[in-house]
Enzyme design. Structure first.
Site, PDB file in Angstrom:
ATOM      1  N   THR A 274      44.837   5.396  17.325  1.00 48.33           N
ATOM      2  CA  THR A 274      43.426   5.455  16.937  1.00 48.33           C
ATOM      3  C   THR A 274      43.151   6.696  16.100  1.00 48.33           C
ATOM      4  O   THR A 274      42.375   6.648  15.134  1.00 48.33           O
ATOM      5  CB  THR A 274      42.525   5.436  18.184  1.00 48.33           C
ATOM      6  OG1 THR A 274      42.800   4.252  18.941  1.00 48.33           O
ATOM      7  CG2 THR A 274      41.053   5.448  17.797  1.00 48.33           C
ATOM      8  N   ALA A 275      43.775   7.804  16.453  1.00 43.53           N
ATOM      9  CA  ALA A 275      43.588   9.034  15.681  1.00 43.53           C
ATOM     10  C   ALA A 275      44.069   8.869  14.247  1.00 43.53           C
ATOM     11  O   ALA A 275      43.418   9.359  13.309  1.00 43.53           O
ATOM     12  CB  ALA A 275      44.328  10.190  16.351  1.00 43.53           C
TER      13      ALA A 275
ATOM     14  N   GLU B 165      53.711   7.723  26.535  1.00 43.67           N
ATOM     15  CA  GLU B 165      52.651   7.992  27.511  1.00 43.67           C
ATOM     16  C   GLU B 165      52.260   6.715  28.242  1.00 43.67           C
ATOM     17  O   GLU B 165      51.874   5.721  27.625  1.00 43.67           O
ATOM     18  CB  GLU B 165      51.436   8.582  26.805  1.00 43.67           C
ATOM     19  CG  GLU B 165      50.333   9.007  27.759  1.00 43.67           C
ATOM     20  CD  GLU B 165      49.164   9.649  27.044  1.00 43.67           C
ATOM     21  OE1 GLU B 165      48.667  10.673  27.528  1.00 43.67           O
ATOM     22  OE2 GLU B 165      48.748   9.119  25.994  1.00 43.67           O
TER      23      GLU B 165
ATOM     24  N   LYS C  21      29.730   8.761  20.473  1.00 39.50           N
ATOM     25  CA  LYS C  21      30.170   7.393  20.734  1.00 39.50           C
ATOM     26  C   LYS C  21      31.103   7.426  21.939  1.00 39.50           C
ATOM     27  O   LYS C  21      32.272   7.772  21.829  1.00 39.50           O
ATOM     28  CB  LYS C  21      30.898   6.832  19.505  1.00 39.50           C
ATOM     29  CG  LYS C  21      30.756   5.306  19.349  1.00 39.50           C
ATOM     30  CD  LYS C  21      31.373   4.500  20.468  1.00 39.50           C
ATOM     31  CE  LYS C  21      32.866   4.377  20.333  1.00 39.50           C
ATOM     32  NZ  LYS C  21      33.483   3.561  21.437  1.00 39.50           N
TER      33      LYS C  21
ATOM     34  N   CYS D 232      45.405  13.017  30.314  1.00 38.78           N
ATOM     35  CA  CYS D 232      46.299  13.250  29.183  1.00 38.78           C
ATOM     36  C   CYS D 232      47.186  14.474  29.406  1.00 38.78           C
ATOM     37  O   CYS D 232      48.305  14.544  28.903  1.00 38.78           O
ATOM     38  CB  CYS D 232      45.489  13.416  27.890  1.00 38.78           C
ATOM     39  SG  CYS D 232      44.269  14.738  27.941  1.00 38.78           S
TER      40      CYS D 232
ATOM     41  N   GLY E  48      41.659  10.785  22.394  1.00 37.42           N
ATOM     42  CA  GLY E  48      42.143   9.438  22.659  1.00 37.42           C
ATOM     43  C   GLY E  48      43.577   9.267  22.224  1.00 37.42           C
ATOM     44  O   GLY E  48      44.374  10.217  22.233  1.00 37.42           O
ATOM     45  N   SER E  49      43.910   8.069  21.798  1.00 34.04           N
ATOM     46  CA  SER E  49      45.301   7.721  21.519  1.00 34.04           C
ATOM     47  C   SER E  49      45.727   8.127  20.112  1.00 34.04           C
ATOM     48  O   SER E  49      44.900   8.273  19.204  1.00 34.04           O
ATOM     49  CB  SER E  49      45.499   6.208  21.689  1.00 34.04           C
ATOM     50  OG  SER E  49      44.867   5.505  20.635  1.00 34.04           O
TER      51      SER E  49
ATOM     52  N   GLU F  93      42.303  15.565  19.888  1.00 33.31           N
ATOM     53  CA  GLU F  93      43.023  15.863  21.139  1.00 33.31           C
ATOM     54  C   GLU F  93      43.578  14.543  21.629  1.00 33.31           C
ATOM     55  O   GLU F  93      42.835  13.654  22.049  1.00 33.31           O
ATOM     56  CB  GLU F  93      42.077  16.492  22.157  1.00 33.31           C
ATOM     57  CG  GLU F  93      42.803  17.160  23.326  1.00 33.31           C
ATOM     58  CD  GLU F  93      43.011  16.224  24.496  1.00 33.31           C
ATOM     59  OE1 GLU F  93      44.153  15.719  24.638  1.00 33.31           O
ATOM     60  OE2 GLU F  93      42.059  16.003  25.253  1.00 33.31           O
TER      61      GLU F  93
END
Length: 495
Positions: free
Chosen positions: A246-247, A392, A189, A297, A242-243, A264
Site C-alpha cells: 500500500t505504501a 510479516e 482516513k 508491527c 500500514g503495509s 511507517e
C-alpha cells in the site's frame, strides 16, 4: 435515534464523515463487524472521490486561520482535546475493544490514556520548540560574515493521515496531534476495519473548540478514496502506517505532486537472547510479543537464542506461554483476544500451514481456535530464507532460531528486507552497545520492549519505512522549514 447513529457497548457513534465541521453522509455504506463475536457494529458511510475532495477543500479553507492562530491558543485547544479524551475514556475504550478486538483492560489502563498524552505532549512541545538564530562567522567570503540566520517551522498545509486498524485511535493521534500542533489542517482516513473511534475523536475535537475544517474524518476503503486523497494537489503532507504494498501505491500516487511522505510500514523484528541474559526477563519479553494477538508491527516475531541456553529458554517460554488465556477481550482475565478480521485470520493460518508443510515444528499452537482466534504459536526448525522467517505474518506467530556467537546473531537479525525494530536481551553492557550499533533498525530496545518516549525519533529502515516522527522530527516533517538570512548592515535609511 438518527439513522446515522449506531450504539456500541452503550455508546452512540455517528457513522457519517466529519467534513468542515459538519456530519456528511454518503450514498453507499460498508458494514463494520466486531471481531469479538461477529456482530454488526454499524453501517458506515463509504467515501468516494467527492467526499475526499470536499474534505481536502475544507482543510484548505481552514488552513490560513489555523496556521495564524498563536501557538499558545493552538496548545490550549489541543489540551482541551486531551481533557475530552480523558472525560470519555471508558466510552472510547469499550468502543475500541468492540471494533478491533484488543484487550479492554489495555485500552482502559494504557492505550486511551496514551491518546490523551499524545495531544498534551505535542501541545507542550509546540511551546518549547524554539526558533534557532545563529550568526555566520566563517566560511564563504568575508562579506558573508556577521549575517544572522533565523530558522523557523512554518505550517505546511493540509495533511492526509492514513492510519491502521491494530491500535486505531492511539496510532491516529500519533499523527493528528503533531500535525495540528504544527499549524496544519488534517484529513484523517482511518482503517475500514476499525473506523469508530475516529468518529468519536471528531466529536471530542469539536467540543474542545477546534475550528471547523481543521480536523476532517472520512471513512471508506479501496483505491478510490485512497487515490483521491493521496493524489490531490492541495495536500502538502501524507503520513501513512500500514503495509509495504500500500505504501508503494501511495508513493506513486503522491509522486505527481511531489507531496512529502512519512511511511511507517511492516516489520520482522528480532529478539536476540544472549547466554548472559536474565532468562526470566528474556522469556517475559518473548511472551510479550503475543500482545494484541501479535498484531503489532514492532513485535519481535523472530526469537534468536544463543545455543547454550536455547533448550532452557524454550522450556521456560512454553511453560509461561501455555498459561496465557485466550478469549473475550472484554474479560479482565483474558491475555489474548481475536484477530481483527476473517481475511487476516486466513492469512495467518496460511503462513503457518505452509511453514509446517515445509518442515517447521509447532512447539505450541499452530492452529486456529474458535471464531476469529488463532492459538499463540511458536515454530522451530525454520530456515533463514523461509517465508515464515522473511515475511510479516501480523498474528500470534513466533519463530525460534539459535546462533553460535555474536557475529551470527547480528547476521541473522539483519537478514531480512525490514528494519523497524529490534530487542536485545543481555547482561553485558558492552555487548549491548556493540550489537545495537550493528543492528539495522529504527528502534533498538535493550532488556525492555515497546518503551515509546514521544521526544525520540520513531520510524523504520529499509522496507519498514521512510522518515522519522516524534519530538522535533515531527515538526520537521509537518512543517516547511525556513531560514531567513539578514545582513548585519542595511538599516541606515530606515525611518
Amino acid at each position: 435515534m438518527s439513522a446515522h447513529l449506531t450504539t456500541v457497548a452503550g455508546v452512540n457513534v455517528d457513522t457519517r464523515h466529519w467534513i468542515g465541521g459538519e456530519r456528511v453522509a454518503s450514498a453507499e455504506t460498508f458494514t463494520d463487524v466486531s471481531p469479538v463475536d461477529g456482530s454488526t457494529l454499524g453501517e458506515i458511510s463509504r467515501a468516494t472521490g467527492r467526499e475526499a475532495a470536499a474534505a481536502v477543500a475544507a482543510a484548505k479553507a481552514a488552513f490560513p486561520g489555523w496556521a495564524a492562530t498563536p501557538r499558545a491558543e493552538r496548545a490550549r485547544i489541543l489540551r482541551a482535546v486531551a481533557d475530552g479524551v480523558e472525560k470519555r475514556l471508558e466510552e472510547l475504550a469499550v468502543v475500541e475493544t468492540a471494533d478491533n478486538g484488543a484487550l479492554l483492560r489495555s485500552h482502559r489502563r494504557g492505550v486511551i490514556p496514551r491518546v490523551a498524552h499524545n495531544f498534551r505532549f505535542f501541545a507542550d512541545w509546540l511551546l518549547e520548540l524554539e526558533h534557532q538564530d545563529f550568526t555566520t562567522h566563517r566560511g564563504g567570503s568575508a562579506a558573508d560574515r556577521g549575517h544572522t540566520n533565523h530558522v523557523s517551522w512554518d505550517p505546511a498545509g493540509p495533511c492526509v493521515l492514513i492510519t491502521p486498524w491494530n491500535a486505531p485511535l492511539m496510532l491516529a493521534t500519533w499523527k493528528v496531534a503533531p500535525a495540528l500542533a504544527a499549524g496544519n489542517t488534517v484529513v484523517l482516513k482511518p482503517a475500514e476495519w476499525s473506523p469508530l473511534t475516529a468518529s468519536l475523536l471528531a466529536d471530542i475535537a469539536a467540543e474542545a473548540g477546534l475550528p471547523a475544517g481543521v480536523l476532517n474524518v472520512v471513512q471508506g476503503y479501496g483505491s478510490e478514496i485512497g487515490d483521491a486523497l493521496t493524489s490531490h494537489p492541495d495536500v502538502r503532507r501524507i503520513s501513512f502506517t500500514g503495509s509495504v504494498p500500500t505504501a508503494r501505491h501511495i508513493a506513486a500516487s503522491a509522486a505527481a505532486n511531489l507531496t512529502p511522505l512519512s511511511l511507517e510500514l511492516g516489520g520482522k523484528s528480532p529478539l536476540l537472547v544472549f547466554a548472559d541474559a536474565d532468562l526470566g526477563l528474556a522469556v517475559d519479553l518473548a511472551v510479550e510479543q503475543y500482545d494484541n494477538a501479535g498484531q503489532v508491527c514492532l513485535a519481535a516475531t523472530r526469537i534468536l537464542v544463543e545455543e547454550p541456553v536455547a533448550e532452557e529458554f524454550t522450556r521456560r517460554f512454553v511453560e509461561k506461554a501455555s498459561r496465557l488465556i485466550q478469549g473475550d477481550p472484554r474479560d479482565e482475565a483474558t491475555d489474548i483476544g481475536p484477530t481483527i478480521h476473517p481475511r487476516q485470520l486466513e492469512k495467518i493460518d496460511g503462513f503457518v500451514r505452509r511453514a509446517l508443510a515445509s518442515g517447521a515444528r509447532a512447539v505450541i499452537g499452530g492452529h486456529r481456535g474458535e471464531g476469529q482466534y488463532y492459538a499463540p504459536t511458536l515454530l522451530t526448525g525454520v530456515a533463514q530464507d523461509s517465508e515464515i522467517v522473511q515475511e510479516e505474518v501480523f498474528g500470534p506467530v513466533l519463530t525460534l532460531q539459535t546462533f553460535a556467537d555474536e557475529d551470527e546473531a547480528v547476521r541473522l537479525a539483519n537478514d531480512t528486507r525490514f528494519g523497524l525494530a529490534a530487542t536485545v536481551a543481555t547482561g553485558d553492557p558492552g555487548r549491548a552497545e556493540r550489537v545495537a550499533a550493528q543492528l539495522v533498525a529504527g528502534t533498538v530496545w535493550v532488556n525492555c520492549f515497546f518503551v515509546r518516549d514521544l521526544r525520540a525519533p520513531f520510524g523504520g529502515s529499509r522496507d519498514s519505512g521512510v522518515g522519522r516522527e516524534g519530538g522535533t522530527w515531527s515538526f520537521d516533517f509537518y512543517c516547511d522549514i525556513k531560514n531567513t538570512v539578514t545582513a548585519p548592515k542595511g538599516w541606515e535609511n530606515h525611518g
